[in-house]
Design a protein around this motif. Sequence first.
Motif, PDB file in Angstrom:
ATOM      1  N   LEU A  24       0.834  -1.200   0.000  1.00 44.55           N
ATOM      2  CA  LEU A  24       0.000   0.000   0.000  1.00 44.55           C
ATOM      3  C   LEU A  24       0.873   1.255   0.000  1.00 44.55           C
ATOM      4  O   LEU A  24       1.920   1.292   0.645  1.00 44.55           O
ATOM      5  CB  LEU A  24      -0.897   0.024   1.240  1.00 44.55           C
ATOM      6  N   MET A  25       0.426   2.272  -0.705  1.00 43.62           N
ATOM      7  CA  MET A  25       1.119   3.558  -0.704  1.00 43.62           C
ATOM      8  C   MET A  25       0.571   4.396   0.445  1.00 43.62           C
ATOM      9  O   MET A  25      -0.638   4.595   0.553  1.00 43.62           O
ATOM     10  CB  MET A  25       0.895   4.313  -2.010  1.00 43.62           C
ATOM     11  N   THR A  26       1.462   4.863   1.296  1.00 42.92           N
ATOM     12  CA  THR A  26       1.041   5.731   2.390  1.00 42.92           C
ATOM     13  C   THR A  26       1.893   6.987   2.392  1.00 42.92           C
ATOM     14  O   THR A  26       3.078   6.950   2.066  1.00 42.92           O
ATOM     15  CB  THR A  26       1.126   5.021   3.755  1.00 42.92           C
ATOM     16  N   LEU A  27       1.267   8.071   2.723  1.00 37.41           N
ATOM     17  CA  LEU A  27       1.941   9.362   2.809  1.00 37.41           C
ATOM     18  C   LEU A  27       1.748   9.906   4.216  1.00 37.41           C
ATOM     19  O   LEU A  27       0.638   9.872   4.757  1.00 37.41           O
ATOM     20  CB  LEU A  27       1.351  10.351   1.803  1.00 37.41           C
ATOM     21  N   LYS A  28       2.812  10.392   4.808  1.00 41.58           N
ATOM     22  CA  LYS A  28       2.713  11.049   6.106  1.00 41.58           C
ATOM     23  C   LYS A  28       2.485  12.530   5.853  1.00 41.58           C
ATOM     24  O   LYS A  28       3.264  13.172   5.158  1.00 41.58           O
ATOM     25  CB  LYS A  28       3.983  10.855   6.920  1.00 41.58           C
ATOM     26  N   LEU A  29       1.398  13.040   6.395  1.00 38.13           N
ATOM     27  CA  LEU A  29       1.084  14.449   6.202  1.00 38.13           C
ATOM     28  C   LEU A  29       1.845  15.306   7.194  1.00 38.13           C
ATOM     29  O   LEU A  29       1.923  15.002   8.370  1.00 38.13           O
ATOM     30  CB  LEU A  29      -0.410  14.702   6.391  1.00 38.13           C
ATOM     31  N   ASN A  30       2.376  16.374   6.700  1.00 39.12           N
ATOM     32  CA  ASN A  30       3.024  17.378   7.528  1.00 39.12           C
ATOM     33  C   ASN A  30       2.601  18.720   6.952  1.00 39.12           C
ATOM     34  O   ASN A  30       3.369  19.384   6.274  1.00 39.12           O
ATOM     35  CB  ASN A  30       4.541  17.202   7.510  1.00 39.12           C
ATOM     36  N   VAL A  31       1.356  19.068   7.202  1.00 33.89           N
ATOM     37  CA  VAL A  31       0.776  20.284   6.640  1.00 33.89           C
ATOM     38  C   VAL A  31       1.116  21.436   7.572  1.00 33.89           C
ATOM     39  O   VAL A  31       0.564  21.563   8.658  1.00 33.89           O
ATOM     40  CB  VAL A  31      -0.751  20.146   6.457  1.00 33.89           C
ATOM     41  N   ARG A  32       2.039  22.244   7.139  1.00 36.18           N
ATOM     42  CA  ARG A  32       2.584  23.300   7.981  1.00 36.18           C
ATOM     43  C   ARG A  32       1.568  24.369   8.380  1.00 36.18           C
ATOM     44  O   ARG A  32       1.582  24.854   9.499  1.00 36.18           O
ATOM     45  CB  ARG A  32       3.708  23.969   7.198  1.00 36.18           C
ATOM     46  N   TYR A  33       0.720  24.749   7.460  1.00 33.43           N
ATOM     47  CA  TYR A  33      -0.170  25.880   7.714  1.00 33.43           C
ATOM     48  C   TYR A  33      -1.626  25.480   7.888  1.00 33.43           C
ATOM     49  O   TYR A  33      -2.496  26.339   7.911  1.00 33.43           O
ATOM     50  CB  TYR A  33      -0.037  26.901   6.579  1.00 33.43           C
TER      51      TYR A  33
END
Length: 95
Positions: A24-33
Motif C-alpha cells: 500500500l502507498m502511504t503518505l505522512k502528512l506534515n501540513v505546515r499551515y
Amino acid sequence: MVVKLVLERDLERYFAAQCKKRGLMTLKLNVRYARGWPDRIVVLEDGHVLWVELKRPGGKLSPLQAKVHIDLHRWGHEVYVVDSKEGIDNVLGTA
C-alpha cells in the motif's frame, strides 16, 4: 515487571511497515499551515483513500483534529483513529 510504554512513533513505524508489507502507498502528512489533519493517507488502487490518525494508547483528539475529522466525514471521507497495533491491523485489513 517492566511495562513497555507504546509511543505514537512506535505506532508510526509499525503502520509504515504494515503498509509496505501489504503493498500500500502511504503518505505522512506534515501540513505546515493547516493543522488538525490526520497523520497518514493510504492511497488505494480503487481510487479511494484512507485517512488515519495515529495516537498513543488512550490518546485523545484535539478539538481542531475533531473538527477536521467532522469536515472530512461531511465530505464523504472515512477517518480512522487508531491507538494500537491491533487497530492498525484492523484498518489495513479493510484496505
